[in-house]
Design a protein around this motif. Sequence first.
Motif, PDB file in Angstrom:
ATOM      1  N   VAL A  96      27.162 -16.699  15.705  1.00  0.00           N
ATOM      2  CA  VAL A  96      26.288 -15.570  15.371  1.00  0.00           C
ATOM      3  C   VAL A  96      26.739 -14.354  16.171  1.00  0.00           C
ATOM      4  O   VAL A  96      27.027 -14.465  17.362  1.00  0.00           O
ATOM      5  CB  VAL A  96      24.813 -15.901  15.717  1.00  0.00           C
ATOM      6  CG1 VAL A  96      23.927 -14.691  15.554  1.00  0.00           C
ATOM      7  CG2 VAL A  96      24.311 -17.058  14.874  1.00  0.00           C
ATOM      8  N   GLN A  97      26.811 -13.203  15.517  1.00  0.00           N
ATOM      9  CA  GLN A  97      27.123 -11.929  16.166  1.00  0.00           C
ATOM     10  C   GLN A  97      26.085 -10.900  15.723  1.00  0.00           C
ATOM     11  O   GLN A  97      25.651 -10.918  14.572  1.00  0.00           O
ATOM     12  CB  GLN A  97      28.521 -11.434  15.773  1.00  0.00           C
ATOM     13  CG  GLN A  97      29.647 -12.337  16.188  1.00  0.00           C
ATOM     14  CD  GLN A  97      29.894 -12.280  17.690  1.00  0.00           C
ATOM     15  OE1 GLN A  97      29.604 -11.300  18.348  1.00  0.00           O
ATOM     16  NE2 GLN A  97      30.431 -13.355  18.217  1.00  0.00           N
ATOM     17  N   ILE A  98      25.717 -10.007  16.625  1.00  0.00           N
ATOM     18  CA  ILE A  98      24.767  -8.941  16.296  1.00  0.00           C
ATOM     19  C   ILE A  98      25.483  -7.600  16.413  1.00  0.00           C
ATOM     20  O   ILE A  98      26.129  -7.312  17.417  1.00  0.00           O
ATOM     21  CB  ILE A  98      23.536  -8.958  17.227  1.00  0.00           C
ATOM     22  CG1 ILE A  98      22.818 -10.304  17.138  1.00  0.00           C
ATOM     23  CG2 ILE A  98      22.583  -7.820  16.855  1.00  0.00           C
ATOM     24  CD1 ILE A  98      21.691 -10.466  18.127  1.00  0.00           C
ATOM     25  N   ILE A  99      25.330  -6.797  15.372  1.00  0.00           N
ATOM     26  CA  ILE A  99      25.935  -5.469  15.308  1.00  0.00           C
ATOM     27  C   ILE A  99      24.848  -4.430  15.576  1.00  0.00           C
ATOM     28  O   ILE A  99      23.780  -4.472  14.962  1.00  0.00           O
ATOM     29  CB  ILE A  99      26.553  -5.221  13.913  1.00  0.00           C
ATOM     30  CG1 ILE A  99      27.607  -6.279  13.611  1.00  0.00           C
ATOM     31  CG2 ILE A  99      27.113  -3.816  13.806  1.00  0.00           C
ATOM     32  CD1 ILE A  99      28.006  -6.344  12.156  1.00  0.00           C
ATOM     33  N   LYS A 100      25.120  -3.518  16.477  1.00  0.00           N
ATOM     34  CA  LYS A 100      24.174  -2.445  16.774  1.00  0.00           C
ATOM     35  C   LYS A 100      24.375  -1.340  15.742  1.00  0.00           C
ATOM     36  O   LYS A 100      25.330  -0.574  15.803  1.00  0.00           O
ATOM     37  CB  LYS A 100      24.411  -1.880  18.177  1.00  0.00           C
ATOM     38  CG  LYS A 100      23.461  -0.770  18.536  1.00  0.00           C
ATOM     39  CD  LYS A 100      23.782  -0.207  19.902  1.00  0.00           C
ATOM     40  CE  LYS A 100      22.877   0.972  20.194  1.00  0.00           C
ATOM     41  NZ  LYS A 100      23.240   1.609  21.460  1.00  0.00           N
ATOM     42  N   ASP A 101      23.477  -1.316  14.772  1.00  0.00           N
ATOM     43  CA  ASP A 101      23.499  -0.298  13.722  1.00  0.00           C
ATOM     44  C   ASP A 101      22.050  -0.054  13.326  1.00  0.00           C
ATOM     45  O   ASP A 101      21.481  -0.784  12.521  1.00  0.00           O
ATOM     46  CB  ASP A 101      24.324  -0.774  12.522  1.00  0.00           C
ATOM     47  CG  ASP A 101      24.430   0.276  11.434  1.00  0.00           C
ATOM     48  OD1 ASP A 101      23.737   1.322  11.517  1.00  0.00           O
ATOM     49  OD2 ASP A 101      25.204   0.057  10.488  1.00  0.00           O
ATOM     50  N   PRO A 111      33.841 -16.230   5.822  1.00  0.00           N
ATOM     51  CA  PRO A 111      34.325 -17.596   5.614  1.00  0.00           C
ATOM     52  C   PRO A 111      34.507 -18.256   6.982  1.00  0.00           C
ATOM     53  O   PRO A 111      34.764 -17.586   7.971  1.00  0.00           O
ATOM     54  CB  PRO A 111      35.687 -17.390   4.940  1.00  0.00           C
ATOM     55  CG  PRO A 111      35.649 -16.011   4.381  1.00  0.00           C
ATOM     56  CD  PRO A 111      34.742 -15.226   5.279  1.00  0.00           C
ATOM     57  N   GLY A 112      34.330 -19.518   7.052  1.00  0.00           N
ATOM     58  CA  GLY A 112      34.572 -20.224   8.304  1.00  0.00           C
ATOM     59  C   GLY A 112      33.395 -20.300   9.255  1.00  0.00           C
ATOM     60  O   GLY A 112      33.514 -20.866  10.333  1.00  0.00           O
ATOM     61  N   GLY A 113      32.240 -19.714   8.924  1.00  0.00           N
ATOM     62  CA  GLY A 113      31.053 -19.966   9.713  1.00  0.00           C
ATOM     63  C   GLY A 113      30.559 -18.918  10.679  1.00  0.00           C
ATOM     64  O   GLY A 113      29.804 -19.246  11.578  1.00  0.00           O
ATOM     65  N   THR A 114      30.944 -17.656  10.545  1.00  0.00           N
ATOM     66  CA  THR A 114      30.405 -16.617  11.421  1.00  0.00           C
ATOM     67  C   THR A 114      29.355 -15.815  10.667  1.00  0.00           C
ATOM     68  O   THR A 114      29.605 -15.339   9.558  1.00  0.00           O
ATOM     69  CB  THR A 114      31.504 -15.664  11.923  1.00  0.00           C
ATOM     70  OG1 THR A 114      32.456 -16.412  12.683  1.00  0.00           O
ATOM     71  CG2 THR A 114      30.939 -14.559  12.794  1.00  0.00           C
ATOM     72  N   PHE A 115      28.178 -15.685  11.268  1.00  0.00           N
ATOM     73  CA  PHE A 115      27.111 -14.872  10.702  1.00  0.00           C
ATOM     74  C   PHE A 115      27.052 -13.559  11.470  1.00  0.00           C
ATOM     75  O   PHE A 115      26.995 -13.556  12.700  1.00  0.00           O
ATOM     76  CB  PHE A 115      25.743 -15.579  10.845  1.00  0.00           C
ATOM     77  CG  PHE A 115      25.650 -16.857  10.098  1.00  0.00           C
ATOM     78  CD1 PHE A 115      25.377 -16.868   8.746  1.00  0.00           C
ATOM     79  CD2 PHE A 115      25.827 -18.077  10.741  1.00  0.00           C
ATOM     80  CE1 PHE A 115      25.266 -18.055   8.034  1.00  0.00           C
ATOM     81  CE2 PHE A 115      25.730 -19.274  10.055  1.00  0.00           C
ATOM     82  CZ  PHE A 115      25.459 -19.250   8.700  1.00  0.00           C
ATOM     83  N   MET A 116      27.026 -12.448  10.758  1.00  0.00           N
ATOM     84  CA  MET A 116      26.939 -11.125  11.365  1.00  0.00           C
ATOM     85  C   MET A 116      25.612 -10.501  10.934  1.00  0.00           C
ATOM     86  O   MET A 116      25.311 -10.442   9.741  1.00  0.00           O
ATOM     87  CB  MET A 116      28.095 -10.239  10.900  1.00  0.00           C
ATOM     88  CG  MET A 116      29.474 -10.805  11.140  1.00  0.00           C
ATOM     89  SD  MET A 116      29.956 -10.926  12.859  1.00  0.00           S
ATOM     90  CE  MET A 116      30.270  -9.244  13.273  1.00  0.00           C
ATOM     91  N   PHE A 117      24.824 -10.044  11.909  1.00  0.00           N
ATOM     92  CA  PHE A 117      23.519  -9.423  11.640  1.00  0.00           C
ATOM     93  C   PHE A 117      23.543  -8.020  12.211  1.00  0.00           C
ATOM     94  O   PHE A 117      23.917  -7.829  13.369  1.00  0.00           O
ATOM     95  CB  PHE A 117      22.394 -10.211  12.311  1.00  0.00           C
ATOM     96  CG  PHE A 117      22.223 -11.610  11.802  1.00  0.00           C
ATOM     97  CD1 PHE A 117      21.366 -11.867  10.756  1.00  0.00           C
ATOM     98  CD2 PHE A 117      22.926 -12.652  12.380  1.00  0.00           C
ATOM     99  CE1 PHE A 117      21.212 -13.159  10.288  1.00  0.00           C
ATOM    100  CE2 PHE A 117      22.775 -13.954  11.921  1.00  0.00           C
ATOM    101  CZ  PHE A 117      21.918 -14.206  10.866  1.00  0.00           C
ATOM    102  N   SER A 118      23.110  -7.045  11.416  1.00  0.00           N
ATOM    103  CA  SER A 118      22.947  -5.708  11.987  1.00  0.00           C
ATOM    104  C   SER A 118      21.529  -5.585  12.512  1.00  0.00           C
ATOM    105  O   SER A 118      20.606  -6.205  12.004  1.00  0.00           O
ATOM    106  CB  SER A 118      23.259  -4.617  10.957  1.00  0.00           C
ATOM    107  OG  SER A 118      22.369  -4.694   9.881  1.00  0.00           O
TER     108      SER A 118
END
Length: 120
Positions: A96-101, A111-118
């Motif tokens: 899991v990664q969080i984007i500051k936006d 693909p491959g299992g990374t979730f990105m959340f803003s």
Amino acid sequence: MRRYLLKSGLFLGLALSLGSLASCSKDGDGVVLFSVEDDKALGQKVAQQTDSTYRAKGQLLEKSSNARAYTLLNQIVTRVLNSGQLQYRNEFPWDVQIIKDDETQNAFATPGGTFMFSRG
């Protein structure tokens, strides 16, 4: 009429090309264009590129300084992963990664299992 035939021919050619490149799934219930290993490799490239893009802009929130947000998101992701609905639950390194936006409310998975959340 000629334009319609041209479009139909292009569509048919694309469909046949994709069909010939696809392999049957192991259960015979669908079509798989990428193997799990291909998916992991592509996912690693996409995740690295996405990570470096947002990190360079100062928009990738670090896990160490945003532990509470990451804990909450990981709990949700874990519930989804443990739902019994995922065919390849144990094959991918889920992250899991969080984007500051602040302007955008969005989430996506690479693909491959990374979730990105803003954060929006």
